[in-house]
Enzyme design. Structure first.
Site, PDB file in Angstrom:
ATOM      1  N   ASN A  10       1.789  -3.579   8.408  1.00 30.85           N
ATOM      2  CA  ASN A  10       2.343  -2.252   8.669  1.00 30.85           C
ATOM      3  C   ASN A  10       1.176  -1.269   8.605  1.00 30.85           C
ATOM      4  O   ASN A  10       0.698  -0.954   7.528  1.00 30.85           O
ATOM      5  CB  ASN A  10       3.400  -1.941   7.593  1.00 30.85           C
ATOM      6  CG  ASN A  10       3.892  -0.508   7.653  1.00 30.85           C
ATOM      7  OD1 ASN A  10       3.626   0.216   8.612  1.00 30.85           O
ATOM      8  ND2 ASN A  10       4.608  -0.092   6.619  1.00 30.85           N
ATOM      9  N   LYS A  12       1.143   1.805   9.302  1.00 28.42           N
ATOM     10  CA  LYS A  12       1.532   3.178   8.941  1.00 28.42           C
ATOM     11  C   LYS A  12       0.851   4.170   9.889  1.00 28.42           C
ATOM     12  O   LYS A  12       0.694   3.858  11.066  1.00 28.42           O
ATOM     13  CB  LYS A  12       1.219   3.450   7.463  1.00 28.42           C
ATOM     14  CG  LYS A  12       1.822   2.353   6.564  1.00 28.42           C
ATOM     15  CD  LYS A  12       1.800   2.666   5.098  1.00 28.42           C
ATOM     16  CE  LYS A  12       2.430   1.518   4.318  1.00 28.42           C
ATOM     17  NZ  LYS A  12       2.540   1.768   2.892  1.00 28.42           N
ATOM     18  N   HIS A  96      11.869   1.726   5.925  1.00 31.58           N
ATOM     19  CA  HIS A  96      10.743   1.677   4.982  1.00 31.58           C
ATOM     20  C   HIS A  96      10.929   2.774   3.937  1.00 31.58           C
ATOM     21  O   HIS A  96      11.415   3.860   4.253  1.00 31.58           O
ATOM     22  CB  HIS A  96       9.419   1.857   5.734  1.00 31.58           C
ATOM     23  CG  HIS A  96       8.232   1.593   4.860  1.00 31.58           C
ATOM     24  ND1 HIS A  96       7.774   2.527   3.959  1.00 31.58           N
ATOM     25  CD2 HIS A  96       7.456   0.505   4.713  1.00 31.58           C
ATOM     26  CE1 HIS A  96       6.739   2.011   3.303  1.00 31.58           C
ATOM     27  NE2 HIS A  96       6.526   0.781   3.741  1.00 31.58           N
ATOM     28  N   GLU A  98       8.977   4.804   2.655  1.00 28.13           N
ATOM     29  CA  GLU A  98       8.334   6.088   2.975  1.00 28.13           C
ATOM     30  C   GLU A  98       9.231   6.924   3.878  1.00 28.13           C
ATOM     31  O   GLU A  98       9.266   8.153   3.781  1.00 28.13           O
ATOM     32  CB  GLU A  98       6.949   5.838   3.596  1.00 28.13           C
ATOM     33  CG  GLU A  98       5.951   5.431   2.516  1.00 28.13           C
ATOM     34  CD  GLU A  98       4.799   4.573   2.996  1.00 28.13           C
ATOM     35  OE1 GLU A  98       4.531   4.511   4.209  1.00 28.13           O
ATOM     36  OE2 GLU A  98       4.159   3.931   2.127  1.00 28.13           O
ATOM     37  N   GLU A 166      10.488  -4.449  -1.001  1.00 31.10           N
ATOM     38  CA  GLU A 166       9.283  -3.704  -1.363  1.00 31.10           C
ATOM     39  C   GLU A 166       9.603  -2.748  -2.508  1.00 31.10           C
ATOM     40  O   GLU A 166      10.123  -1.645  -2.269  1.00 31.10           O
ATOM     41  CB  GLU A 166       8.783  -2.885  -0.170  1.00 31.10           C
ATOM     42  CG  GLU A 166       8.406  -3.712   1.041  1.00 31.10           C
ATOM     43  CD  GLU A 166       7.450  -2.945   1.944  1.00 31.10           C
ATOM     44  OE1 GLU A 166       6.306  -3.379   2.083  1.00 31.10           O
ATOM     45  OE2 GLU A 166       7.839  -1.898   2.471  1.00 31.10           O
ATOM     46  N   GLY A 172       1.106   0.546  -2.236  1.00 32.12           N
ATOM     47  CA  GLY A 172      -0.128   1.322  -2.241  1.00 32.12           C
ATOM     48  C   GLY A 172      -0.686   1.617  -3.623  1.00 32.12           C
ATOM     49  O   GLY A 172      -1.558   2.466  -3.774  1.00 32.12           O
ATOM     50  N   SER A 211       1.394  -3.912  -2.227  1.00 30.49           N
ATOM     51  CA  SER A 211       0.084  -4.306  -2.757  1.00 30.49           C
ATOM     52  C   SER A 211      -0.239  -5.788  -2.584  1.00 30.49           C
ATOM     53  O   SER A 211      -0.912  -6.380  -3.426  1.00 30.49           O
ATOM     54  CB  SER A 211      -0.049  -3.896  -4.226  1.00 30.49           C
ATOM     55  OG  SER A 211       0.005  -2.482  -4.341  1.00 30.49           O
TER      56      SER A 211
HETATM   57  P1  PGA Z   1       0.753  -1.745   0.703  1.00 30.20           P
HETATM   58  O1  PGA Z   1       2.005  -1.251   1.602  1.00 30.20           O
HETATM   59  O2  PGA Z   1       0.491  -3.191   1.089  1.00 30.20           O
HETATM   60  O3  PGA Z   1      -0.378  -0.840   1.090  1.00 30.20           O
HETATM   61  O4  PGA Z   1       1.168  -1.635  -0.714  1.00 30.20           O
HETATM   62  C1  PGA Z   1       3.085  -2.095   1.855  1.00 30.20           C
HETATM   63  C2  PGA Z   1       4.112  -1.376   2.699  1.00 30.20           C
HETATM   64  O5  PGA Z   1       4.349  -0.192   2.486  1.00 30.20           O
HETATM   65  O6  PGA Z   1       4.725  -1.979   3.606  1.00 30.20           O
END
Ligand code: PGA
Length: 248
Positions: A10, A12, A96, A98, A166, A172, A211
């Protein structure tokens, strides 16, 4: 039941035309991954068409990070599932965390988006996950159960649905749940998938996200009912992304 592993990146809000060089490295390196591994890269909308052309006849599939629930119409700035398919996407991430936070997307909206993705002949990757406060309060499975009940579209099958667990606090941050906690949550999600989708629920892939990186991928991907990973930061370069596929 053997479910092939899906390693999904992803990107982003990252990536410009010059990032095609990184995709080329991912495509080249993917040839050496174990046969049971599927690779997906979800760049921003602006790169889907270009990336899909590039990835044609490779092992790398191209997906999107969001979609509008409607097929077409007066929705300035939005993109439909038909447009994504037309551009060459095969998968779409919906719900997601976010977007659930920043755009205040509700379970009902996520469900409508997932249904639109499936209706367009694409694969929906529906994201769920609890916040840190919810986990600390002992509500993690209740929250995820509610999200699954509200976000999974009726009639989904193992062929057109993927679920990504997640935990919001792991995205992150460099922090991950213990493998015991991942195992517990993935077993819980599997049970809910069986209850909601019957026999198809057995074949739906459940990805872990938050992560994931080369150094923890082998451990996370060995957990029962972890059928792959949804990777943010570590998916942006071939150097960090491909070892996650190798860890399968
Ligand atoms: P990350 O993000 O691997 O940077 O923690 C995962 C995600 O948001 O899909």
């Amino acid at each position: 039941m053997t479910r092939s592993k899906l390693i999904a990146g992803n990107w982003k809000m990252n990536g410009l035309a010059a990032s095609t060089a990184e995709l080329d490295k991912i495509i080249a390196g993917s040839r050496d991954l174990p046969a049971r591994v599927e690779v997906l890269v979800c760049p921003p909308f602006t790169l889907i068409d270009r990336f899909a052309d590039r990835a044609e006849r490779s092992r790398v599939a191209i997906g999107a990070q969001d979609v509008h629930a409607k097929e077409s119409g007066a929705h300035t700035g939005c993109i439909s599932a038909a447009m994504l398919r037309d551009a060459g996407a095969s998968h779409v991430i919906v719900g997601h965390s976010e977007r659930r936070t920043d755009q205040k997307e509700s379970d009902a909206e996520v469900q409508a988006k997932a249904a639109a993705v499936i209706a367009a002949g694409l694969i929906a990757i529906v994201c769920v996950g609890e916040t840190e406060a919810e986990r600390d309060a002992g509500e993690a499975t209740a929250v995820v159960g509610r999200q699954l009940a509200g976000s999974l579209p009726a009639g989904a099958t193992a062929a057109n649905l993927v679920v990504a667990y997640e935990p919001v606090w792991a995205i992150g941050t460099g922090r991950t749940p213990s493998t015991a906690d991942v195992a517990e949550m993935h077993a819980f999600i599997r049970g809910r998938l069986r209850a909601q989708l019957g026999g198809e629920g057995e074949g739906v892939r459940i990805l872990y996200g938050g992560s994931v990186k080369a150094s923890n991928a082998a451990e996370l991907l060995a957990v029962p009912d972890v059928d792959g990973a949804l990777v943010g930061g570590a998916s942006l370069t071939a150097e960090q992304f491909l070892p996650i596929g190798q860890a399968v």
